[in-house]
Scaffold this motif. Structure first.
Motif, PDB file in Angstrom:
ATOM      1  N   VAL A  36       0.842  -1.197   0.000  1.00  8.29           N
ATOM      2  CA  VAL A  36       0.000   0.000   0.000  1.00  8.29           C
ATOM      3  C   VAL A  36       0.881   1.252   0.000  1.00  8.29           C
ATOM      4  O   VAL A  36       0.653   2.181  -0.782  1.00  8.29           O
ATOM      5  N   ALA A  37       1.893   1.272   0.863  1.00  9.06           N
ATOM      6  CA  ALA A  37       2.793   2.429   0.937  1.00  9.06           C
ATOM      7  C   ALA A  37       3.494   2.649  -0.405  1.00  9.06           C
ATOM      8  O   ALA A  37       3.585   3.784  -0.891  1.00  9.06           O
ATOM      9  N   ASN A  38       3.950   1.579  -1.013  1.00 12.90           N
ATOM     10  CA  ASN A  38       4.599   1.700  -2.328  1.00 12.90           C
ATOM     11  C   ASN A  38       3.626   2.216  -3.380  1.00 12.90           C
ATOM     12  O   ASN A  38       3.973   3.078  -4.198  1.00 12.90           O
ATOM     13  N   ALA A  39       2.395   1.703  -3.371  1.00 12.69           N
ATOM     14  CA  ALA A  39       1.378   2.153  -4.329  1.00 12.69           C
ATOM     15  C   ALA A  39       1.065   3.628  -4.112  1.00 12.69           C
ATOM     16  O   ALA A  39       0.892   4.380  -5.076  1.00 12.69           O
ATOM     17  N   TRP A  40       1.005   4.053  -2.865  1.00 16.68           N
ATOM     18  CA  TRP A  40       0.717   5.457  -2.553  1.00 16.68           C
ATOM     19  C   TRP A  40       1.810   6.355  -3.130  1.00 16.68           C
ATOM     20  O   TRP A  40       1.525   7.362  -3.770  1.00 16.68           O
TER      21      TRP A  40
END
Length: 115
Positions: free
Chosen positions: A49-53
Motif C-alpha cells: 500500500v505504501a509503495n502504491a501510494w
C-alpha cells in the motif's frame, strides 16, 4: 499493525489505519485510488500500500495526469469532459454549469456529449 500486515477481504479504511500509515508516510491521506487498492489487493501488505501510494503521488506530478472520477460523481465527470471538448475552451465555468443543469433534467444519460 506493521508494514507486513496483510490486507484482508474485510479491510476497513479506518482512523487506526490512517494513523498507522501517517507514521510511515507523514502526508498520507486516503484517496479513491488507495481505497480501491485496498479493495482490489487482498493478500498484499501495508508495505505494498505504501509503495502504491508513493507511485500514485509520482503519477500526480505528470502534467497529463487525470485522476479517475468514480461513476457516482457525474457532475465532476461532466465538467471535466465539457472543458476537454475543444469547442468549449473559451467558455466559462458558469457556461459549463448551465449546460449541466440542462442535461441533468433530461431522462437520458448525464454524460457530456459534444454537439
Amino acid at each position: 499493525m506493521t508494514l507486513d500486515t496483510v490486507i484482508t477481504q474485510h479491510h476497513r479504511c479506518s482512523q487506526t489505519v490512517r494513523a498507522f500509515l501517517k507514521l510511515i508516510i507523514p502526508n498520507f491521506h486516503f484517496s479513491t485510488y488507495i481505497q480501491n487498492y485496498f479493495k482490489d489487493n487482498v493478500g498484499k501488505t501495508y508495505r505494498d500500500v505504501a509503495n502504491a501510494w508513493h507511485k500514485e503521488e509520482q503519477r500526480k506530478k505528470d502534467p497529463s495526469y487525470k485522476k479517475d472520477i468514480a461513476p457516482q460523481f457525474e457532475y465532476n465527470q461532466f465538467i471535466r469532459d465539457y472543458f476537454a471538448d475543444p469547442k468549449n475552451c473559451e467558455k466559462s465555468r458558469e457556461d459549463a454549469i448551465k449546460t449541466w443543469n440542462k442535461i441533468k433534467i433530461l431522462p437520458s444519460s448525464n454524460k457530456y456529449l459534444s454537439n
